[in-house]
Motif scaffolding. Structure first.
Motif, PDB file in Angstrom:
ATOM      1  N   GLY A 178       0.811  -1.210   0.000  1.00 44.28           N
ATOM      2  CA  GLY A 178       0.000   0.000   0.000  1.00 44.28           C
ATOM      3  C   GLY A 178       0.843   1.258   0.000  1.00 44.28           C
ATOM      4  O   GLY A 178       0.555   2.224  -0.728  1.00 44.28           O
ATOM      5  N   LEU A 179       1.896   1.279   0.821  1.00 43.09           N
ATOM      6  CA  LEU A 179       2.774   2.448   0.863  1.00 43.09           C
ATOM      7  C   LEU A 179       3.589   2.559  -0.420  1.00 43.09           C
ATOM      8  O   LEU A 179       3.839   3.675  -0.904  1.00 43.09           O
ATOM      9  N   GLN A 180       3.989   1.431  -0.984  1.00 46.21           N
ATOM     10  CA  GLN A 180       4.731   1.465  -2.252  1.00 46.21           C
ATOM     11  C   GLN A 180       3.892   2.090  -3.366  1.00 46.21           C
ATOM     12  O   GLN A 180       4.421   2.806  -4.228  1.00 46.21           O
ATOM     13  N   LYS A 181       2.580   1.827  -3.344  1.00 45.18           N
ATOM     14  CA  LYS A 181       1.709   2.384  -4.380  1.00 45.18           C
ATOM     15  C   LYS A 181       1.620   3.902  -4.288  1.00 45.18           C
ATOM     16  O   LYS A 181       1.431   4.583  -5.302  1.00 45.18           O
ATOM     17  N   VAL A 182       1.739   4.436  -3.069  1.00 43.96           N
ATOM     18  CA  VAL A 182       1.716   5.891  -2.913  1.00 43.96           C
ATOM     19  C   VAL A 182       2.921   6.521  -3.607  1.00 43.96           C
ATOM     20  O   VAL A 182       2.816   7.575  -4.248  1.00 43.96           O
ATOM     21  N   ALA A 183       4.080   5.876  -3.490  1.00 43.29           N
ATOM     22  CA  ALA A 183       5.308   6.443  -4.048  1.00 43.29           C
ATOM     23  C   ALA A 183       5.525   6.070  -5.513  1.00 43.29           C
ATOM     24  O   ALA A 183       6.123   6.843  -6.264  1.00 43.29           O
ATOM     25  N   ASN A 184       5.065   4.885  -5.920  1.00 44.78           N
ATOM     26  CA  ASN A 184       5.340   4.399  -7.277  1.00 44.78           C
ATOM     27  C   ASN A 184       4.097   4.139  -8.118  1.00 44.78           C
ATOM     28  O   ASN A 184       4.215   3.911  -9.320  1.00 44.78           O
ATOM     29  N   GLY A 185       2.912   4.135  -7.486  1.00 45.17           N
ATOM     30  CA  GLY A 185       1.703   3.719  -8.181  1.00 45.17           C
ATOM     31  C   GLY A 185       1.061   4.810  -9.014  1.00 45.17           C
ATOM     32  O   GLY A 185       1.450   5.981  -8.985  1.00 45.17           O
ATOM     33  N   PHE A 186       0.047   4.386  -9.786  1.00 44.74           N
ATOM     34  CA  PHE A 186      -0.706   5.285 -10.652  1.00 44.74           C
ATOM     35  C   PHE A 186      -2.188   5.169 -10.316  1.00 44.74           C
ATOM     36  O   PHE A 186      -2.630   4.195  -9.695  1.00 44.74           O
ATOM     37  N   LEU A 187      -2.942   6.167 -10.726  1.00 45.47           N
ATOM     38  CA  LEU A 187      -4.382   6.139 -10.497  1.00 45.47           C
ATOM     39  C   LEU A 187      -5.005   4.959 -11.252  1.00 45.47           C
ATOM     40  O   LEU A 187      -4.532   4.585 -12.333  1.00 45.47           O
ATOM     41  N   PRO A 188      -6.070   4.370 -10.714  1.00 45.30           N
ATOM     42  CA  PRO A 188      -6.673   3.195 -11.366  1.00 45.30           C
ATOM     43  C   PRO A 188      -7.388   3.554 -12.668  1.00 45.30           C
ATOM     44  O   PRO A 188      -7.803   4.700 -12.880  1.00 45.30           O
ATOM     45  N   GLU A 189      -7.540   2.566 -13.510  1.00 47.17           N
ATOM     46  CA  GLU A 189      -8.279   2.727 -14.772  1.00 47.17           C
ATOM     47  C   GLU A 189      -9.779   2.727 -14.486  1.00 47.17           C
ATOM     48  O   GLU A 189     -10.282   1.898 -13.724  1.00 47.17           O
ATOM     49  N   VAL A 190     -10.505   3.655 -15.094  1.00 46.62           N
ATOM     50  CA  VAL A 190     -11.969   3.697 -14.964  1.00 46.62           C
ATOM     51  C   VAL A 190     -12.566   4.022 -16.330  1.00 46.62           C
ATOM     52  O   VAL A 190     -11.923   4.642 -17.180  1.00 46.62           O
ATOM     53  N   GLY A 191     -13.800   3.581 -16.544  1.00 48.12           N
ATOM     54  CA  GLY A 191     -14.518   3.935 -17.764  1.00 48.12           C
ATOM     55  C   GLY A 191     -14.117   3.114 -18.966  1.00 48.12           C
ATOM     56  O   GLY A 191     -13.337   2.164 -18.875  1.00 48.12           O
ATOM     57  N   GLU A 239       0.143  13.795 -21.963  1.00 50.39           N
ATOM     58  CA  GLU A 239       1.356  12.988 -21.819  1.00 50.39           C
ATOM     59  C   GLU A 239       1.139  11.878 -20.797  1.00 50.39           C
ATOM     60  O   GLU A 239       1.424  10.709 -21.059  1.00 50.39           O
ATOM     61  N   LEU A 240       0.644  12.253 -19.620  1.00 51.28           N
ATOM     62  CA  LEU A 240       0.431  11.258 -18.563  1.00 51.28           C
ATOM     63  C   LEU A 240      -0.699  10.296 -18.931  1.00 51.28           C
ATOM     64  O   LEU A 240      -0.618   9.100 -18.649  1.00 51.28           O
ATOM     65  N   GLY A 241      -1.744  10.819 -19.552  1.00 49.35           N
ATOM     66  CA  GLY A 241      -2.886   9.990 -19.910  1.00 49.35           C
ATOM     67  C   GLY A 241      -2.591   8.970 -20.982  1.00 49.35           C
ATOM     68  O   GLY A 241      -3.288   7.961 -21.081  1.00 49.35           O
ATOM     69  N   SER A 242      -1.554   9.195 -21.778  1.00 48.88           N
ATOM     70  CA  SER A 242      -1.215   8.245 -22.833  1.00 48.88           C
ATOM     71  C   SER A 242      -0.303   7.131 -22.334  1.00 48.88           C
ATOM     72  O   SER A 242       0.013   6.206 -23.087  1.00 48.88           O
ATOM     73  N   TYR A 243       0.124   7.207 -21.059  1.00 48.63           N
ATOM     74  CA  TYR A 243       0.952   6.145 -20.495  1.00 48.63           C
ATOM     75  C   TYR A 243       0.122   5.370 -19.471  1.00 48.63           C
ATOM     76  O   TYR A 243      -0.831   4.691 -19.819  1.00 48.63           O
ATOM     77  N   LYS A 244       0.416   5.493 -18.202  1.00 49.26           N
ATOM     78  CA  LYS A 244      -0.327   4.778 -17.167  1.00 49.26           C
ATOM     79  C   LYS A 244      -1.247   5.693 -16.367  1.00 49.26           C
ATOM     80  O   LYS A 244      -1.896   5.251 -15.426  1.00 49.26           O
ATOM     81  N   GLY A 245      -1.289   6.948 -16.742  1.00 46.31           N
ATOM     82  CA  GLY A 245      -2.092   7.900 -15.987  1.00 46.31           C
ATOM     83  C   GLY A 245      -1.248   8.687 -15.006  1.00 46.31           C
ATOM     84  O   GLY A 245      -0.019   8.572 -14.975  1.00 46.31           O
ATOM     85  N   ALA A 246      -1.916   9.487 -14.200  1.00 46.77           N
ATOM     86  CA  ALA A 246      -1.214  10.336 -13.243  1.00 46.77           C
ATOM     87  C   ALA A 246      -0.673   9.510 -12.081  1.00 46.77           C
ATOM     88  O   ALA A 246      -1.391   8.690 -11.521  1.00 46.77           O
ATOM     89  N   PRO A 247       0.593   9.704 -11.697  1.00 49.61           N
ATOM     90  CA  PRO A 247       1.109   9.024 -10.505  1.00 49.61           C
ATOM     91  C   PRO A 247       0.373   9.494  -9.255  1.00 49.61           C
ATOM     92  O   PRO A 247      -0.036  10.657  -9.162  1.00 49.61           O
TER      93      PRO A 247
END
Length: 414
Positions: free
Chosen positions: A179-192, A253-261
Motif C-alpha cells: 500500500g505504501l509502495q503504491k503511494v510512491a510508485n503507483g498510478f491512479l486506477p483505470e476507470v470507464g 502525456e500522462l494519460g497516454s501512459y499509465k495515468g497520473a502518478p
C-alpha cells in the motif's frame, strides 16, 4: 541623407506601433509584462527553454510519456522538501538537517512496519508526528532560545544521520507494505471505457484547468478591488491560454501512459494548500513579514517566535513525508539515504525565486525550481553527460539564478 527623413505621424509613433488610440500591441504588452514580473516569470521561461533544449538534444526522448512519468516519480521527494524549504527561506532562515531527517524517518518507518508489523497507515501518522517533533525541537532552539538556524540545523544534520545508523544498525531494511509502495510508485486506477487514454487523468486535467482559470480570475478581481496593479486584459488572456495549454499537454502525456502518478496528487494538494496559506492566511503573511523586515513585523504585533517555531515544525513534517516517499519508492530504508537532499531543496528554492535576505518567494516557485533541477538531471542522463559535469552545470545554474536575483534587486532599487 537627412533630407530623406520624414517626420512621423502620431499614428506611427503610438505605443506598440499601432494607430493612435488603439493602445499598445500584444507583443509590447508581453515584453512589458515580462519586465515588470521578471522574478515571477523568469525561471518559468527558463524551465521552458531547458525543456525545449533537451527535447531537441535527446531526439524527443525527454518528452516521451514514460519519461515524463518517471520525471515526476524521481523528483517527488525533492519537490516535497523544496516546498517546506521555501517557507523556511522566506522566513529568513535555513535548514541543513532535512536530508538526514529524511533518512531518519525512513529508518523509523522501516523499524515500525518491517520489524514490528505496524499497519502502514498508522506508521505513516507516527512518522509524521516524529518529524513534527524533530522540527519543533529545532524550532524551539531557534525561535525561543535565539540560536542561529544554520548552527542548530547543522547539528541536527549530524544527530539525525547518527540516529539513522542506530535505528538501522548500519544495514538496509525492507521491504515496505504494498500500500505504501503504491503511494510512491503507483498510478491512479483505470476507470470507464477504453479510449486509448487514462480517463481519470483526463478528467482531473479538465478539472485542474477549470480550477486554475477560476482562481486566476478571482485573484485578478480581488487585486482590482484593492486598486493593485493587474495584468492588462490581453496579457491576462495570453497567460490563461498558456496555463491551459501547459496543463492539457501534461495531461495528455500522462494519460497516454499509465495515468497520473499517485504522488503527483500529493504534490498538487501540497501546492494548492500551502499556496493558499502563504497567500491568504494570516500566518502565511506573517512569514513574509518576519523574513522581509523582522523589526517592523515585531512593531506590527507579529508573534515572530511562534511563527518561526511553526515554520520549522512544518519543515519537520515535510521532511518526514519526503522520507516516507523516498523509502517506499526504493522499497527499503538505507543509512545512506537523503545525502545532499538538503542542498537540492535549497537550490530548488533559490532557483525558484527565493531571496537570501528572506521575505520573497512562492510555493509555485519552489516547484518550478525543483523541476528545473529535475529536468537538468534527467536530460543530462539521457544524453550521457557524466556525473562530474552534471555537478558543474547545476552549480552554474544556481549561480545564474542567484545572480539574476541580485541584478533584479539592483534594477528595482535604481
Amino acid at each position: 541623407m537627412s533630407a530623406n527623413v520624414t517626420a512621423k505621424t502620431p499614428a506611427e509613433t503610438a505605443p506598440g506601433g499601432g494607430p493612435s488610440g488603439s493602445g499598445p500591441g500584444l507583443l509590447t504588452l508581453l515584453v512589458d509584462g515580462m519586465r515588470s514580473n521578471m522574478r515571477q516569470y523568469g525561471m518559468l521561461l527558463a524551465l521552458g527553454v531547458i525543456v525545449a533544449l533537451f527535447a531537441v538534444w535527446t531526439g524527443g526522448d525527454l518528452l516521451l510519456p514514460r519519461n515524463v512519468s518517471n520525471l515526476v516519480l524521481q523528483n517527488s521527494y525533492i519537490l516535497i522538501l523544496a516546498i517546506g524549504m521555501m517557507i523556511v527561506i522566506i522566513a529568513g532562515h535555513i535548514d541543513l538537517s532535512v536530508g538526514s531527517m529524511t533518512a531518519f524517518i525512513g529508518g523509523v518507518a522501516a523499524v515500525l512496519m518491517v520489524n514490528h508489523d505496524i499497519p502502514w497507515p498508522i506508521a505513516v501518522v507516527l512518522c509524521l508526528a516524529v518529524g513534527a517533533a524533530a522540527g519543533a525541537a529545532q524550532g524551539f532552539l531557534i525561535a525561543y532560545l535565539g540560536m542561529p538556524s544554520f548552527i542548530v540545523t547543522l547539528a541536527g544534520m549530524l544527530i539525525f544521520r547518527g540516529l539513522t545508523e542506530v535505528f538501522l544498525k548500519g544495514r538496509t531494511l525492507g521491504p515496505f507494505p504494498k500500500g505504501l509502495q503504491k503511494v510512491a510508485n503507483g498510478f491512479l486506477p483505470e476507470v470507464g471505457p477504453n479510449t486509448n487514454y487514462h480517463n481519470l487523468t483526463l478528467l482531473l486535467g479538465l478539472a485542474l484547468v477549470a480550477f486554475v482559470i477560476w482562481r486566476e480570475v478571482k485573484d485578478r478581481r480581488r487585486q482590482a478591488e484593492y486598486s493593485l496593479d493587474v495584468l492588462p486584459a490581453k496579457l491576462f488572456a495570453v497567460k490563461l491560454a498558456l496555463l491551459t495549454a501547459a496543463i492539457i499537454a501534461l495531461t495528455m502525456e500522462l494519460g497516454s501512459y499509465k495515468g497520473a502518478p499517485v504522488v503527483l496528487l500529493v504534490l498538487a494538494a501540497l501546492l494548492v494548500g500551502f499556496g493558499y496559506v502563504m497567500r491568504n492566511v494570516v500566518v502565511g503573511r506573517h512569514v513574509y513579514a518576519i523574513g522581509g523586515n523582522l523589526p517592523a513585523a515585531r512593531l506590527s504585533g507579529v508573534r515572530d517566535k511562534k511563527v518561526t517555531f511553526l515554520v520549522f515544525l512544518n519543515m519537520g513534517m515535510m521532511a518526514a513525508l519526503a522520507g516516507l516517499v523516498f523509502a517506499a519508492r526504493f522499497n527499503g530504508a538505507s543509512p545512506k539515504a537523503g545525502v545532499n537532499f538538503e542542498l537540492e531543496a535549497i537550490a530548488a528554492s533559490f532557483i525558484g525565486g527565493a531571496s537570501m535576505s528572506g521575505g520573497v518567494g512562492t510555493i509555485l516557485g519552489a516547484i518550478i525550481g525543483g523541476l528545473v533541477l529535475g529536468v537538468l538531471n534527467n536530460g543530462m542522463n539521457l544524453v550521457g553527460v557524466g556525473t562530474d559535469w552534471q555537478g558543474v552545470i547545476k552549480g552554474l545554474v544556481l549561480l545564474a539564478a542567484v545572480g539574476f536575483d541580485v541584478w533584479n534587486k539592483r534594477k528595482v532599487g535604481s
